[in-house]
Design an enzyme around this catalytic site. Structure first.
Site, mmCIF file in Angstrom:
data_model
loop_
_atom_site.group_PDB
_atom_site.id
_atom_site.type_symbol
_atom_site.label_atom_id
_atom_site.label_comp_id
_atom_site.label_asym_id
_atom_site.label_seq_id
_atom_site.Cartn_x
_atom_site.Cartn_y
_atom_site.Cartn_z
ATOM 1 N N SER A 138 -9.897 -0.748 6.603
ATOM 2 C CA SER A 138 -9.268 -0.814 5.292
ATOM 3 C C SER A 138 -8.422 -1.957 4.858
ATOM 4 C CB SER A 138 -8.433 0.474 5.326
ATOM 5 O OG SER A 138 -9.241 1.664 5.128
ATOM 6 N N LYS A 179 0.895 -1.081 0.162
ATOM 7 C CA LYS A 179 -0.077 0.310 0.064
ATOM 8 C C LYS A 179 0.842 1.292 -0.011
ATOM 9 C CE LYS A 179 -4.012 1.834 2.585
ATOM 10 N NZ LYS A 179 -4.911 1.792 3.731
ATOM 11 N N SER A 226 -9.626 1.343 2.497
ATOM 12 C CA SER A 226 -8.986 2.099 1.359
ATOM 13 C C SER A 226 -7.938 1.380 0.884
ATOM 14 C CB SER A 226 -8.538 3.122 2.414
ATOM 15 O OG SER A 226 -7.569 2.718 3.345
#
Ligand code: GLN
Length: 465
Positions: A175, A76, A151
């Site tokens: 997330s 990420k 996310s």
């Protein structure tokens, strides 16, 4: 769609298959398929190929091979990677190339893994659909008209598209688990303090953890074992403990509050049917955790308050996006921050600043902290009787891109996931079935340091699903 597991691939690579060829084939697949999905912000071709060659050399020379030998990991883009730009899904960090690796990245490299690319995300991890990214939304590989969740949507989509067998996400209020559920993979939010946050760009630091994502439980556990561990560089890192797990039958409590308003019927039916099926192997009982009804507002007040403070450092002066200089410092800051941040981030900075301001602090922030304690205590009580707590990961099926325009409607998607962050306990999402052709995830929660329990129960879910 899912290829061989990471565990099998590691065996092949350690046994002599070329790491370089493996990495080249993944890069080729990413170049071909990712324009349709948009799971990566940055593809690390050069460094990944270099690392692969070095690993092939190491094996030829008879070196000791790490537990993730040769495996590609998608990371990420809020986790700092030395020499590779890290954007946090924002325009604000334009031009920022971290001079150091996050602890988790050092651990990955120490285990002989290869960072294949940096994945797309909601700006500063604020969102549940990856639609808040400066770099455009990530599409769900199972249905490209729909969101991948967020996310950490890029990380989940990369695993589901077989661009990498393993990925790292971060989970402040869901997330890791939300996109895992929407993309039909496994995602774990570890116990708070288990995985170092050193080098993770903070959104709401009292809530977040970096977590592993993979296509199955075994791979998720493999990655978790590499990234976990005490780190003196993170002052919230904890000495590692493991909860002893007996051989006896598991007892699972299912809070009725997990099926309150806002949960789609299709999701409720799928999860309830699955829990009935599980009932043949483990004990499943309905319980009540009354404080869960307040979890969502509590979470958003705390998360936005912390965000308003954490994001104060982005002024465009020392690094990141620099707009036109104004006539004084205030105007310069306004120019830089006005251009650099997207709408959702601005909204949260304003609301968080409000919740912390004199006169409102007691009414919002302090009150939320008190309810947070009640939520933690409710879980503690429940875990005296039950090994695990279960429910849906997401209250809704993956929705269409652009379908949810009202921010509160998106916040409502987090009702099932935020309790675990508020309580600091570990929680995992495991695919448990399909409804209307779309994936549904089962969420399991355990007491602090109960990750092994989650993996054990997760294997049962995998077998039954
Ligand atoms: N959707 C939640 C939020 O926007 C959770 C995000 C996250 O876990 N990073 O705050």
């Amino acid at each position: 769609m899912l290829p061989r597991s990471a565990i099998e691939t590691r065996e092949e690579l350690a046994g002599g298959a070329s790491v370089e060829e493996y990495v080249l084939s993944l890069l080729e697949r990413i170049r071909r398929e990712d324009p349709k999905i948009n799971s990566f912000i940055t593809i690390c071709d050069g460094p990944a190929i270099e690392a692969a060659k070095a690993l092939d050399r190491k094996r030829r020379e008879g070196g000791k091979l790490g537990p993730l030998f040769g495996l590609a990991v998608a990371v990420k883009d809020n986790i700092c990677t030395k020499g590779v730009r890290t954007t946090c899904g924002s325009r604000m960090l334009e031009g920022f190339v971290p001079p150091y690796d996050a602890t988790v990245i050092r651990r990955l490299k120490g285990a002989d893994a290869i960072v294949i690319g940096k994945t797309n995300m909601d700006e500063f991890a604020m969102g549940s659909s990856t639609e808040n990214s400066y770099f455009g939304p990530t599409r769900n590989p199972l249905d490209p008209e729909r969101v991948a969740g967020g996310s950490s949507g890029g990380s989940a989509a990369a695993v589901a598209s077989a661009f990498a067998p393993l990925a790292l996400g971060s989970d402040t209020g869901g997330s890791v688990r939300c996109p895992a559920s929407f993309c039909s993979i496994v995602g774990l939010k570890p116990t708070y303090g288990t995985v170092s946050r050193y080098g993770l760009i903070s959104y709401a630091n009292s809530l977040e953890q970096i977590g592993p994502m993979a296509s199955n439980i075994g791979d998720c556990e493999l990655l978790f074992d590499v990234i976990r561990g005490y780190d003196p560089r993170d002052n919230t890192s904890l000495p590692q403990k493991r909860v002893e797990i007996g051989e006896g039958g598991l007892r699972i409590g299912v809070p009725k509050e997990f099926f309150m308003e806002g949960v789609q019927e299709a999701v409720e039916k799928c999860v309830r049917d699955f829990l009935d099926k599980m009932g043949s192997l483990v004990e499943v009982e309905e319980i009540s955790l009354p404080s869960l009804a307040y979890a969502l507002p509590t979470y958003y007040i705390i998360a936005m308050s912390e965000a308003s403070s954490n994001l104060a450092r982005y002024d465009g002066i020392r690094y990141g996006l620099r707009g036109e200089d104004g006539s004084d410092w205030n105007e310069t800051y306004c120019n830089n921050r006005g251009m650099g941040f997207g709408q959702e981030v601005k909204r949260r900075i304003i609301l968080g600043t409000y919740a912390l301001s004199a006169g409102y602090r007691n009414r919002y922030y302090i009150r939320a902290q008190k309810i947070r304690t009640l939520i933690r205590e409710d879980f503690e009580r429940a875990f005296k009787e039950f090994d695990l707590i279960a429910g849906p990961t997401m209250p809704v099926l993956p929705f269409r891109i652009g379908e949810k325009l009202d921010p509160v409607e998106v916040y409502m998607c987090d009702i099932e996931t935020v309790p675990a962050n508020l309580a600091g306990i570990p929680a995992i999402s495991v695919p448990c079935g399909m409804s209307q052709g779309l994936p549904v995830g089962l969420q399991l929660m355990a007491p602090p340091f109960g990750e092994e329990l989650l993996f054990r129960a997760g294997r049962i879910v995998e077998e039954l699903a």
